[in-house]
Write a protein that holds these residues in place. Structure first.
Motif, PDB file in Angstrom:
ATOM      1  N   LEU A  21       0.646  -1.214  -0.093  1.00  0.00           N
ATOM      2  CA  LEU A  21      -0.404   0.709  -0.487  1.00  0.00           C
ATOM      3  C   LEU A  21       1.171   1.790   0.004  1.00  0.00           C
ATOM      4  O   LEU A  21       1.177   1.144   0.664  1.00  0.00           O
ATOM      5  N   LYS A  22       1.159   2.311  -0.726  1.00  0.00           N
ATOM      6  CA  LYS A  22       1.181   3.306  -1.019  1.00  0.00           C
ATOM      7  C   LYS A  22       0.731   4.466  -1.113  1.00  0.00           C
ATOM      8  O   LYS A  22      -0.501   4.661  -1.685  1.00  0.00           O
ATOM      9  N   GLU A  23       1.406   5.639  -0.096  1.00  0.00           N
ATOM     10  CA  GLU A  23       0.862   6.625   0.691  1.00  0.00           C
ATOM     11  C   GLU A  23       0.377   7.853  -0.312  1.00  0.00           C
ATOM     12  O   GLU A  23       2.059   8.380  -0.259  1.00  0.00           O
ATOM     13  N   ASP A  24      -0.536   8.331  -1.343  1.00  0.00           N
ATOM     14  CA  ASP A  24       0.562   9.642  -1.509  1.00  0.00           C
ATOM     15  C   ASP A  24      -0.663  10.901  -1.167  1.00  0.00           C
ATOM     16  O   ASP A  24      -1.710  10.343  -0.826  1.00  0.00           O
ATOM     17  N   VAL A  25       0.157  11.542  -0.741  1.00  0.00           N
ATOM     18  CA  VAL A  25      -0.958  13.233   0.049  1.00  0.00           C
ATOM     19  C   VAL A  25      -1.325  13.231  -0.535  1.00  0.00           C
ATOM     20  O   VAL A  25      -2.824  14.149  -1.078  1.00  0.00           O
ATOM     21  N   LYS A  26      -1.653  13.923  -2.087  1.00  0.00           N
ATOM     22  CA  LYS A  26      -2.680  13.816  -3.024  1.00  0.00           C
ATOM     23  C   LYS A  26      -3.110  13.581  -3.928  1.00  0.00           C
ATOM     24  O   LYS A  26      -4.274  13.449  -3.728  1.00  0.00           O
ATOM     25  N   LYS A  27      -2.998  12.035  -4.058  1.00  0.00           N
ATOM     26  CA  LYS A  27      -3.972  10.510  -4.838  1.00  0.00           C
ATOM     27  C   LYS A  27      -4.560   9.809  -3.620  1.00  0.00           C
ATOM     28  O   LYS A  27      -5.544   9.183  -4.053  1.00  0.00           O
ATOM     29  N   GLY A  28      -4.077  10.135  -2.431  1.00  0.00           N
ATOM     30  CA  GLY A  28      -4.664   9.274  -1.427  1.00  0.00           C
ATOM     31  C   GLY A  28      -3.719   7.275  -1.600  1.00  0.00           C
ATOM     32  O   GLY A  28      -2.599   8.226  -1.491  1.00  0.00           O
ATOM     33  N   PHE A  29      -4.833   6.420  -1.640  1.00  0.00           N
ATOM     34  CA  PHE A  29      -4.050   5.244  -1.590  1.00  0.00           C
ATOM     35  C   PHE A  29      -4.024   4.507  -2.512  1.00  0.00           C
ATOM     36  O   PHE A  29      -4.337   4.688  -3.379  1.00  0.00           O
ATOM     37  N   GLU A  30      -2.348   4.001  -3.251  1.00  0.00           N
ATOM     38  CA  GLU A  30      -2.391   3.098  -4.092  1.00  0.00           C
ATOM     39  C   GLU A  30      -1.716   1.949  -3.615  1.00  0.00           C
ATOM     40  O   GLU A  30      -1.286   1.746  -3.098  1.00  0.00           O
ATOM     41  N   VAL A  31      -2.484   0.826  -4.600  1.00  0.00           N
ATOM     42  CA  VAL A  31      -2.058  -0.429  -4.273  1.00  0.00           C
ATOM     43  C   VAL A  31      -1.256  -0.833  -5.708  1.00  0.00           C
ATOM     44  O   VAL A  31      -1.059  -0.765  -6.734  1.00  0.00           O
ATOM     45  N   ILE A  32       0.032  -1.778  -4.885  1.00  0.00           N
ATOM     46  CA  ILE A  32       1.034  -2.082  -5.906  1.00  0.00           C
ATOM     47  C   ILE A  32       1.231  -3.379  -5.688  1.00  0.00           C
ATOM     48  O   ILE A  32       1.566  -3.992  -4.542  1.00  0.00           O
ATOM     49  N   LYS A  33       1.235  -3.766  -7.050  1.00  0.00           N
ATOM     50  CA  LYS A  33       0.614  -5.584  -7.122  1.00  0.00           C
ATOM     51  C   LYS A  33       2.105  -6.181  -7.601  1.00  0.00           C
ATOM     52  O   LYS A  33       1.958  -5.355  -8.549  1.00  0.00           O
ATOM     53  N   VAL A  34       3.433  -6.762  -7.372  1.00  0.00           N
ATOM     54  CA  VAL A  34       3.923  -7.584  -7.442  1.00  0.00           C
ATOM     55  C   VAL A  34       4.048  -8.906  -7.963  1.00  0.00           C
ATOM     56  O   VAL A  34       3.674  -9.540  -7.031  1.00  0.00           O
ATOM     57  N   LYS A  35       4.111  -9.661  -9.031  1.00  0.00           N
ATOM     58  CA  LYS A  35       4.137 -10.877  -9.625  1.00  0.00           C
ATOM     59  C   LYS A  35       5.384 -11.892  -8.754  1.00  0.00           C
ATOM     60  O   LYS A  35       6.406 -10.874  -9.314  1.00  0.00           O
ATOM     61  N   ILE A  36       5.064 -12.577  -8.492  1.00  0.00           N
ATOM     62  CA  ILE A  36       6.558 -12.867  -7.468  1.00  0.00           C
ATOM     63  C   ILE A  36       6.985 -13.854  -8.794  1.00  0.00           C
ATOM     64  O   ILE A  36       6.138 -15.277  -8.625  1.00  0.00           O
TER      65      ILE A  36
END
Length: 89
Positions: free
Chosen positions: A30-45
């Motif tokens: 979970l990436k938090e950005d002050v302007k955009k809010g939260f963003e999910v970063i998904k990494v394929k293992i």
């Protein structure tokens, strides 16, 4: 010049998908950005030996490669992950 990109952080979820009888594992951050809010970063293992290492709430470092398709970024593991801190509550 060799550039390495690494995603470091707490794994929020471990998602397992099955497609054509092949198991695929994803780590979600979970990436938090002050302007955009939260963003999910998904990494394929992509390294099967790392499947057993990956747990929710664990702090890890995952070297990744990035692909941009139609403005969307896709992250795939490029080499072995490192567990920086075991699972936290």
């Amino acid at each position: 010049m060799n550039t390495n990109i690494t995603i470091n952080g707490t794994v929020m979820a471990v998602i397992e998908k099955d497609y054509n009888n092949e198991k695929t594992l994803y780590a979600q951050f979970l990436k938090e950005d002050v302007k955009k809010g939260f963003e999910v970063i998904k990494v394929k293992i992509t390294i099967e030996s790392d499947y057993s290492k990956l747990q929710q709430n664990q702090v890890v470092s995952i070297p990744v490669s990035i692909v941009n398709v139609n403005g969307n970024l896709y992250f795939s593991q490029s080499s072995e992950l490192k567990v920086l801190r075991e699972q936290t509550k």
